[in-house]
Design an enzyme around this catalytic site. Sequence first.
Site, PDB file in Angstrom:
ATOM      1  N   SER A 158       0.865  -1.191   0.000  1.00 64.38           N
ATOM      2  CA  SER A 158       0.000   0.000   0.000  1.00 64.38           C
ATOM      3  C   SER A 158       0.896   1.234   0.000  1.00 64.38           C
ATOM      4  CB  SER A 158      -0.870   0.013   1.267  1.00 64.38           C
ATOM      5  OG  SER A 158      -1.555   1.249   1.411  1.00 64.38           O
ATOM      6  N   TYR A 171      -2.196  -0.365  10.485  1.00 68.73           N
ATOM      7  CA  TYR A 171      -2.197  -0.750   9.064  1.00 68.73           C
ATOM      8  C   TYR A 171      -0.888  -0.317   8.408  1.00 68.73           C
ATOM      9  CZ  TYR A 171      -3.917  -1.087   4.209  1.00 68.73           C
ATOM     10  OH  TYR A 171      -4.080  -1.403   2.882  1.00 68.73           O
TER      11      TYR A 171
HETATM   12  P1  NAP Z   1     -11.236  -6.190   0.250  1.00 70.17           P
HETATM   13  O1  NAP Z   1     -12.173  -5.904  -0.845  1.00 70.17           O
HETATM   14  O2  NAP Z   1     -11.635  -5.969   1.660  1.00 70.17           O
HETATM   15  O3  NAP Z   1     -10.701  -7.704   0.061  1.00 70.17           O
HETATM   16  C1  NAP Z   1      -9.829  -8.270   0.989  1.00 70.17           C
HETATM   17  C2  NAP Z   1      -9.582  -9.719   0.600  1.00 70.17           C
HETATM   18  O4  NAP Z   1      -8.714 -10.326   1.566  1.00 70.17           O
HETATM   19  C3  NAP Z   1     -10.855 -10.514   0.555  1.00 70.17           C
HETATM   20  O5  NAP Z   1     -10.808 -11.418  -0.520  1.00 70.17           O
HETATM   21  C4  NAP Z   1     -10.824 -11.262   1.874  1.00 70.17           C
HETATM   22  O6  NAP Z   1     -11.552 -12.442   1.696  1.00 70.17           O
HETATM   23  C5  NAP Z   1      -9.333 -11.521   2.034  1.00 70.17           C
HETATM   24  N1  NAP Z   1      -8.930 -11.775   3.406  1.00 70.17           N
HETATM   25  C6  NAP Z   1      -9.014 -10.929   4.471  1.00 70.17           C
HETATM   26  N2  NAP Z   1      -8.551 -11.521   5.562  1.00 70.17           N
HETATM   27  C7  NAP Z   1      -8.158 -12.776   5.199  1.00 70.17           C
HETATM   28  C8  NAP Z   1      -7.591 -13.866   5.886  1.00 70.17           C
HETATM   29  N3  NAP Z   1      -7.332 -13.811   7.203  1.00 70.17           N
HETATM   30  N4  NAP Z   1      -7.315 -14.986   5.197  1.00 70.17           N
HETATM   31  C9  NAP Z   1      -7.577 -15.069   3.880  1.00 70.17           C
HETATM   32  N5  NAP Z   1      -8.113 -14.071   3.159  1.00 70.17           N
HETATM   33  C10 NAP Z   1      -8.403 -12.940   3.819  1.00 70.17           C
HETATM   34  O7  NAP Z   1      -9.911  -5.347   0.091  1.00 70.17           O
HETATM   35  P2  NAP Z   1      -9.069  -4.880  -1.183  1.00 70.17           P
HETATM   36  O8  NAP Z   1      -9.180  -3.430  -1.251  1.00 70.17           O
HETATM   37  O9  NAP Z   1      -9.362  -5.702  -2.372  1.00 70.17           O
HETATM   38  O10 NAP Z   1      -7.615  -5.217  -0.612  1.00 70.17           O
HETATM   39  C11 NAP Z   1      -6.735  -6.164  -1.194  1.00 70.17           C
HETATM   40  C12 NAP Z   1      -5.316  -5.799  -0.772  1.00 70.17           C
HETATM   41  O11 NAP Z   1      -4.999  -4.497  -1.268  1.00 70.17           O
HETATM   42  C13 NAP Z   1      -5.125  -5.734   0.743  1.00 70.17           C
HETATM   43  O12 NAP Z   1      -3.869  -6.260   1.095  1.00 70.17           O
HETATM   44  C14 NAP Z   1      -5.161  -4.254   1.036  1.00 70.17           C
HETATM   45  O13 NAP Z   1      -4.467  -3.907   2.206  1.00 70.17           O
HETATM   46  C15 NAP Z   1      -4.507  -3.697  -0.212  1.00 70.17           C
HETATM   47  N6  NAP Z   1      -4.804  -2.286  -0.484  1.00 70.17           N
HETATM   48  C16 NAP Z   1      -6.089  -1.864  -0.670  1.00 70.17           C
HETATM   49  C17 NAP Z   1      -6.331  -0.509  -0.913  1.00 70.17           C
HETATM   50  C18 NAP Z   1      -7.715   0.061  -1.117  1.00 70.17           C
HETATM   51  O14 NAP Z   1      -7.869   1.301  -1.130  1.00 70.17           O
HETATM   52  N7  NAP Z   1      -8.740  -0.754  -1.337  1.00 70.17           N
HETATM   53  C19 NAP Z   1      -5.263   0.376  -0.965  1.00 70.17           C
HETATM   54  C20 NAP Z   1      -3.968  -0.094  -0.777  1.00 70.17           C
HETATM   55  C21 NAP Z   1      -3.754  -1.440  -0.546  1.00 70.17           C
HETATM   56  P3  NAP Z   1     -12.549 -13.082   2.757  1.00 70.17           P
HETATM   57  O15 NAP Z   1     -13.325 -11.977   3.392  1.00 70.17           O
HETATM   58  O16 NAP Z   1     -13.338 -14.039   1.961  1.00 70.17           O
HETATM   59  O17 NAP Z   1     -11.619 -13.771   3.680  1.00 70.17           O
END
Ligand code: NAP
Length: 276
Positions: A158, A171
């Site tokens: 991130s 975070y």
């Molecule tokens: P999201 O829509 O909340 O998806 C998160 C994913 O992680 C879901 O598939 C969830 O699946 C899975 N997950 C969470 N905890 C888990 C666990 N303990 N074991 C296995 N799977 C788990 O979030 P996203 O925005 O797509 O985020 C994906 C990545 O991008 C993350 O690492 C996040 O920190 C990073 N990121 C996001 C943003 C943003 O603005 N959205 C910005 C920078 C970085 P289940 O609920 O089915 O377990």
Amino acid sequence: MSAATSAVGAPGAAQPAATLAGMTALVTGASRGIGRAIAHSLAGQGANLCLMATDAARLAEVESSLAGLPGRCLSLALDVTDRAACREAVARASAEFGRIDILVNNAGIHHAGSFLSHEPEDFQRLLDVNLFGVIHMTQAVLPGMIERGYGRIVNIASTAGKWGSRNQAGYNVSKHAVVGLTRCVALETAAQGVTVNAICPGFVDTDMMGSFRRDQAARGVADPAAAIEAMLAARVPIGRALRTDEIAGLALYLASPQSSGMTGQSIIIDGGMLTA
Ligand code: NAP
């Protein structure tokens, strides 16, 4: 851990040349958001996929949405904080597909709140999922990659791993750790054909943005959605949150053989965001 397999792809249908044909990619957090988009992107280039997340029903939906693409798909419901389950999943995927060429460590959680409001358990949970999940999966796939002299590891960190942010100390700590881990593992594997890079997205339009909305609401902001739109307009020069496919495009490059000259990098993709 539950599991399901399916063949995806119409028999006999003409397929365009695919850069990842015959390769196998393992994607954590593939049930929605960025991970789902990355799964689609890799499958579109012919990779076999192993999809992982805790929610089996959502994984099944993603698997259905991949129907018609050339590769095969295995869904494994698991929690990335469970080291034994990660090892078991990699063994299962290796048995199914013969080898793991690509690992995308995407699973992650967010927690909003001032540093003083963070409980030790908040830090621990963020580190367990966002850092140790990456460690468990990487240690499970790396020996096979090193043995075969080929691998691509893509960590979804991130911009929070690159600079400080208010009200999400835990975070940011977890994502700084992922950036550091990326650099170190890349150094140890560079001579063995394995590249390790991280993507550092800014704001991306996924469920995770709900964490910001809840934080705004908890602070008494009357219209959290409007407040977030105003924040995006002020901080992100392109004027919007990124789409998941914009992150997936970069992930595809880092997962492909073409990125062989790049390792240890943590690449920001944030619409030109201002750090202040
Ligand atoms: P999201 O829509 O909340 O998806 C998160 C994913 O992680 C879901 O598939 C969830 O699946 C899975 N997950 C969470 N905890 C888990 C666990 N303990 N074991 C296995 N799977 C788990 O979030 P996203 O925005 O797509 O985020 C994906 C990545 O991008 C993350 O690492 C996040 O920190 C990073 N990121 C996001 C943003 C943003 O603005 N959205 C910005 C920078 C970085 P289940 O609920 O089915 O377990």
